[in-house]
Design an enzyme around this catalytic site. Structure first.
Site, PDB file in Angstrom:
ATOM      1  N   SER A 184       0.791  -1.227   0.000  1.00  0.00           N
ATOM      2  CA  SER A 184       0.000   0.000   0.000  1.00  0.00           C
ATOM      3  C   SER A 184       0.825   1.281   0.000  1.00  0.00           C
ATOM      4  O   SER A 184       0.329   2.319  -0.405  1.00  0.00           O
ATOM      5  CB  SER A 184      -0.964  -0.009   1.175  1.00  0.00           C
ATOM      6  OG  SER A 184      -0.264  -0.246   2.368  1.00  0.00           O
ATOM      7  N   HIS A 212      -5.532  -4.007  -1.657  1.00  0.00           N
ATOM      8  CA  HIS A 212      -5.333  -3.008  -2.712  1.00  0.00           C
ATOM      9  C   HIS A 212      -5.311  -3.618  -4.119  1.00  0.00           C
ATOM     10  O   HIS A 212      -5.072  -2.925  -5.099  1.00  0.00           O
ATOM     11  CB  HIS A 212      -4.053  -2.214  -2.461  1.00  0.00           C
ATOM     12  CG  HIS A 212      -4.191  -1.242  -1.336  1.00  0.00           C
ATOM     13  ND1 HIS A 212      -4.767   0.005  -1.493  1.00  0.00           N
ATOM     14  CD2 HIS A 212      -3.872  -1.345  -0.022  1.00  0.00           C
ATOM     15  CE1 HIS A 212      -4.769   0.629  -0.326  1.00  0.00           C
ATOM     16  NE2 HIS A 212      -4.237  -0.167   0.584  1.00  0.00           N
ATOM     17  N   LYS A 243     -12.454  -0.987   0.142  1.00  0.00           N
ATOM     18  CA  LYS A 243     -11.630  -0.077  -0.661  1.00  0.00           C
ATOM     19  C   LYS A 243     -12.276   0.073  -2.041  1.00  0.00           C
ATOM     20  O   LYS A 243     -13.229   0.809  -2.173  1.00  0.00           O
ATOM     21  CB  LYS A 243     -10.196  -0.586  -0.688  1.00  0.00           C
ATOM     22  CG  LYS A 243      -9.576  -0.437   0.707  1.00  0.00           C
ATOM     23  CD  LYS A 243      -8.119  -0.760   0.797  1.00  0.00           C
ATOM     24  CE  LYS A 243      -7.592  -0.305   2.154  1.00  0.00           C
ATOM     25  NZ  LYS A 243      -6.963  -1.350   2.936  1.00  0.00           N
TER      26      LYS A 243
END
Ligand SMILES: *Cc1c(COP(=O)(O)O)cnc(C)c1O
Length: 395
Positions: A184, A212, A243
């Site tokens: 990240s 991610h 996310k």
């Protein structure tokens, strides 16, 4: 001694934070988490969210959430093992397993407690967990809760990983290699094909945290395992629903056996109430959207490439990112924080990230480009980067 209820030991620690210049107030957002937001009363371009696809305020998903509330209420009312397992929870798991091209998927209330609950459930005394040194805090905490021994290998260093495997293969029962799919802070991708090769050579299991990578890598955002075509060779493919997917929650995709065991032993499932219906309804709709079109992931990558190229041309150091995560490395901690502050004064919100989150001397701002940004917004942001960058002698 003073009064114990005054929490003086905490007041002293807070004073230390103030002395070190790291004390802060939480920024307050008065709008949905869009590309332009009102933050602390000021309208700014948002380059700091994990809302990669713009799904956090997606109209179809909001409608699905409202419908789920009308049908099932606002709360699930219990843990899944008692009476909090609704048919939409089961439906979400089926939809996720199919999307991830795995046998099964098991959902949690967040990505954080997915790691905390899964790692300890699949390891025991006599096992060894082998973790990339840059893995996320929730993996580290998950490992701490396990009775297994733990060790780390150098970041994405396959020689280092092989050495750990070689040295420990005969000393332990099971070995479990854990890595972030996408890291990240730098936006680099794990060397998953090599990791899987080594894991198979030394008979270790593999666990990928794709917080991610979900909604970002692979066909229409199916993740890092799909990106490398490694289906069936990664035992635990963990992802977040908070996310790119834009809502809340986490899951592990893998085998039916994994599913059955987690449903009996993952502690957040046994001891914490299940996801609320609105979240579940919205997530099912998100997966439907991604299954219908690659429009969102395509736009995300187009925007990321555009923005990264513009910053690179201006002379900024964007590191070795391979994903939409775009770090702009400044170096000195205080300069990185000042850069972030000045960008904000000029209408662009990009959070500063410094030691101990990243190594000393690599202070940076981290830009999160999304599918929802318009070219006009990205151009405006680049202009501000140029002005402030020149003013501070960064470029
Ligand atoms: C954000 C993140 C998590 C936690 O996910 P949440 O759904 O926000 O709890 C776990 N792992 C990694 C690598 C992350 O970046």
């Amino acid at each position: 001694m003073g009064n114990v209820h005054e929490l003086n030991f905490l007041k002293e620690k807070i004073d230390e934070l103030k002395k070190d210049g790291v004390y802060r107030k939480l920024p307050i957002l008065e709008t949905p988490n869009e590309t332009e937001i009102i933050l602390n009363g000021k309208k700014v371009i948002n380059l700091s969210s994990n809302n990669y696809l713009g799904f956090a305020n997606n109209p179809r998903m909001k409608k699905a959430a409202i419908e789920a509330v009308e049908k099932y209420g606002v709360g699930s009312g219990a843990v899944r093992t008692i009476v909090g397992n609704m048919d939409i929870h089961e439906e979400l798991e089926k939809v996720l397993a199919e999307f991830k091209r795995e046998e099964a998927a098991f959902i949690f209330q967040s990505g954080f407690n997915c790691n905390a609950g899964t790692i300890q459930a699949i390891t025991e005394k006599g096992d060894l967990i082998i973790s990339d040194e840059l893995n996320h805090a929730s993996i580290i905490d998950g490992c701490r809760l396990s009775r297994a021994d733990k060790t780390i290998y150098k970041h994405s260093d396959m020689d280092s990983l092989e050495q750990v495997l070689k040295e420990n293969r005969d000393k332990y029962n099971k070995l479990l290699i854990i890595t972030d799919g996408v890291f990240s802070m730098d936006g680099d991708i794990a060397k998953l094909p090599e990791i899987v090769e080594l894991a198979e050579k030394y008979e270790a299991m593999t666990y990928v945290d794709d917080a991610h990578g979900s909604g970002v890598l692979g066909e229409s955002g199916r993740g890092t395992v799909d990106h490398f075509g490694l289906h069936g060779r990664v035992d635990f493919s963990m992802g977040t629903l908070s996310k790119a997917i834009g809502v809340i929650g986490g899951y592990v995709a893998g085998s039916q056996t994994m599913y059955e065991w987690l449903s009996h032993r993952a502690r957040p499932v046994l001891f914490s109430t299940s996801l609320p219906p609105a979240a579940v309804g919205a997530i099912i709709e998100a997966i439907k959207i991604l299954s219908e079109t690659t429009e969102y992931t395509d736009r995300l990558w187009d925007n990321a490439k555009y923005f990264k190229e513009k910053l690179g041309t201006l002379g900024f150091n964007t590191g070795h990112s391979e994903t939409p995560i775009t770090p702009v490395i400044i170096g000195e901690e205080s300069k990185a924080m000042e850069f972030s502050r000045k960008l904000l004064e000029n209408g662009v919100f990009v959070s500063g990230i410094v030691f101990p989150t990243v190594p000393k001397g690599t202070g940076r701002v981290r830009c999160m480009v999304t599918a929802a940004h318009t070219r006009e917004q990205l151009d405006r942001a680049v202009e501000v980067f140029e002005t402030v960058g020149k003013e501070m002698n960064i470029i």
